[in-house]
Design an enzyme around this catalytic site. Structure first.
Site, short mmCIF file in Angstrom:
data_model
loop_
_atom_site.label_atom_id
_atom_site.label_comp_id
_atom_site.label_asym_id
_atom_site.label_seq_id
_atom_site.Cartn_x
_atom_site.Cartn_y
_atom_site.Cartn_z
N ALA A 41 32.18 30.96 27.10
CA ALA A 41 33.27 30.91 26.12
C ALA A 41 32.96 29.96 24.97
O ALA A 41 33.36 30.19 23.84
CB ALA A 41 34.57 30.49 26.81
N GLN B 204 47.00 30.70 31.41
CA GLN B 204 47.28 30.58 32.85
C GLN B 204 46.85 29.21 33.34
O GLN B 204 47.08 28.86 34.49
CB GLN B 204 46.50 31.66 33.61
N TYR C 110 47.17 18.51 44.65
CA TYR C 110 47.48 18.45 43.21
C TYR C 110 47.24 17.05 42.64
O TYR C 110 46.88 16.92 41.46
CB TYR C 110 48.89 18.96 42.93
N HIS D 60 51.71 29.37 33.92
CA HIS D 60 51.58 28.89 35.30
C HIS D 60 51.91 27.40 35.43
O HIS D 60 51.55 26.77 36.42
CB HIS D 60 50.17 29.17 35.84
N SER E 22 39.78 36.39 35.30
CA SER E 22 39.29 37.49 36.14
C SER E 22 40.27 38.66 36.16
O SER E 22 39.93 39.74 36.64
CB SER E 22 39.06 36.99 37.58
N ASN F 232 34.37 37.18 28.15
CA ASN F 232 34.18 36.64 29.50
C ASN F 232 32.69 36.37 29.70
O ASN F 232 31.84 36.86 28.95
CB ASN F 232 34.69 37.63 30.56
N CYS G 217 61.88 18.36 39.35
CA CYS G 217 62.75 18.02 40.48
C CYS G 217 63.36 19.29 41.03
O CYS G 217 64.03 20.03 40.31
CB CYS G 217 63.84 17.04 40.04
N ASP H 264 45.89 22.90 32.90
CA ASP H 264 45.36 21.70 32.23
C ASP H 264 45.96 21.59 30.83
O ASP H 264 46.66 22.49 30.35
CB ASP H 264 43.82 21.74 32.20
P1 OAD Z 1 39.50 33.00 37.99
O1 OAD Z 1 38.76 31.94 38.70
O2 OAD Z 1 40.11 34.08 38.78
O3 OAD Z 1 38.53 33.67 36.91
C1 OAD Z 1 37.76 32.89 36.05
C2 OAD Z 1 37.11 33.82 35.05
O4 OAD Z 1 36.41 33.03 34.11
C3 OAD Z 1 36.10 34.79 35.66
O5 OAD Z 1 36.37 36.07 35.14
C4 OAD Z 1 34.75 34.27 35.16
O6 OAD Z 1 33.82 35.32 34.93
C5 OAD Z 1 35.15 33.61 33.86
N1 OAD Z 1 34.29 32.50 33.46
C6 OAD Z 1 33.75 31.53 34.22
N2 OAD Z 1 33.07 30.64 33.48
C7 OAD Z 1 33.18 31.07 32.19
C8 OAD Z 1 32.69 30.58 30.93
N3 OAD Z 1 31.96 29.47 30.84
N4 OAD Z 1 32.98 31.29 29.82
C9 OAD Z 1 33.72 32.42 29.89
N5 OAD Z 1 34.21 32.92 31.04
C10 OAD Z 1 33.96 32.25 32.18
O7 OAD Z 1 40.58 32.23 37.06
P2 OAD Z 1 41.88 32.86 36.37
O8 OAD Z 1 41.66 34.26 35.98
O9 OAD Z 1 42.30 31.89 35.34
O10 OAD Z 1 47.01 30.60 39.32
O11 OAD Z 1 42.89 32.80 37.57
C11 OAD Z 1 44.22 33.20 37.36
C12 OAD Z 1 45.13 32.39 38.23
O12 OAD Z 1 44.68 32.43 39.58
C13 OAD Z 1 45.13 30.90 37.92
O13 OAD Z 1 45.99 30.56 36.85
C14 OAD Z 1 45.61 30.29 39.19
C15 OAD Z 1 44.76 31.09 40.14
O14 OAD Z 1 45.21 31.20 41.42
C16 OAD Z 1 47.79 29.80 40.05
O15 OAD Z 1 47.38 28.80 40.62
C17 OAD Z 1 49.22 30.26 40.09
#
Ligand code: OAD
Length: 256
Positions: free
Chosen positions: A238, A108, A71, A126, A195, A220, A134, A111
């Site tokens: 996006a 989610q 991290y 998240h 995703s 997406n 703490c 950042d």
């Molecule tokens: P993922 O990495 O699972 O999915 C990213 C999504 O963004 C995919 O569906 C891609 O197709 C899409 N994508 C990538 N580049 C893009 C772009 N330029 N424009 C539009 N879409 C794009 O990430 P999350 O769904 O955010 O949680 O993952 C959910 C959670 O899983 C995160 O918050 C994190 C992770 O483990 C924790 O750490 C608790």
């Protein structure tokens, strides 16, 4: 049906759109064009490292130094000068500023790019990478530098109990009552750059679909396994499709 394709929203006078409350869910895809890695795409974070070693409470208690190192790297990366909000973040800030109704932005992402783009109200379900928490006294405080096993909590003065203020696998996401309250009020639900692999966020679309009046839109890069649950989908980066979508919602699409 009020509108059958995203594009047709521009054809309708905004005063006939029965959309007051918009709930937006963002994921890592929104920050991808800012230079931050997604998780599950090719080359994503979880393809390079084992999440069970780094993103669970068990991992932290087994090897806190290793979890801190992971991290700390991500926190430092987020603060590098090349990491800036992209047009997708800016479009959402514009929507929250200019929409006459309510826009609830749930992310989610850990950042701070939505805030840096000017979005004043963000629900970080998240957690937030630039904060520490703490485990002893529960204090949450801004934290920009590295955390270590000897970092001291300024409130309870205990050592080694500060952790990243992020939600790990197996933990309950933050602010769920507020999120489900907003979903209950939603007229439009928009899922962007996620995703749909991680619950409960992945279940929001199914949850709002049980309310017949809620339209569900997916934006997406490409279709996802849950895309069939949405009424509308638009695919592309996006930074391109989201500003266009916001323009249409705000009725600012040039004629022709
Ligand atoms: P993922 O990495 O699972 O999915 C990213 C999504 O963004 C995919 O569906 C891609 O197709 C899409 N994508 C990538 N580049 C893009 C772009 N330029 N424009 C539009 N879409 C794009 O990430 P999350 O769904 O955010 O949680 O993952 C959910 C959670 O899983 C995160 O918050 C994190 C992770 O483990 C924790 O750490 C608790």
């Amino acid at each position: 049906m009020i509108w059958s394709r995203i594009g047709r929203i521009a054809d309708l006078p905004t005063n006939v759109l029965p959309i007051t409350t918009i709930v937006i869910l963002t994921g890592a895809g929104v920050s991808q064009e800012s230079g931050l890695d997604t998780f599950r795409d090719r080359g994503g974070v979880w393809s390079r490292v084992n999440l069970e070693d780094l993103a669970t409470p068990q991992a932290f208690h087994r090897d806190p130094a290793q979890v801190h190192a992971f991290y700390n790297d991500r926190r430092a990366r987020l603060q590098q000068p090349d990491i800036q909000p992209n047009p997708a973040h800016l479009a959402l800030a514009r929507l929250q500023r200019d929409w006459p109704g309510e826009v609830v932005l749930v992310t989610q992402n850990v950042d701070d790019l939505h805030e840096r783009a000017g979005t004043p109200r963000v629900i970080h379900m998240h957690g937030e990478l630039l904060k520490a928490r703490c485990e002893q006294c529960g204090l949450i405080l801004p934290w920009l530098g590295p955390l270590s096993v000897v970092s001291k909590c300024p409130a309870c003065r205990d050592y080694g109990r500060l952790r990243p203020h992020v939600v790990w696998f197996g933990e309950v996401p933050l602010e769920l009552p507020r999120i489900y309250d907003a979903l209950a009020r939603a007229d439009l639900f928009v899922s962007i750059g996620t995703s749909g692999s991680v619950y409960p966020a992945a279940g929001f679309v199914g949850h709002v679909r049980s309310e017949a009046k809620v339209r569900c839109v997916e934006l997406n890069l490409e279709p996802q396994s849950g895309s069939g649950q949405f009424d509308e989908s638009d695919y592309g980066p996006a930074s391109l499709i989201l500003p266009a979508f916001v323009d249409r919602l705000l009725g600012r699409v040039p004629p022709g």
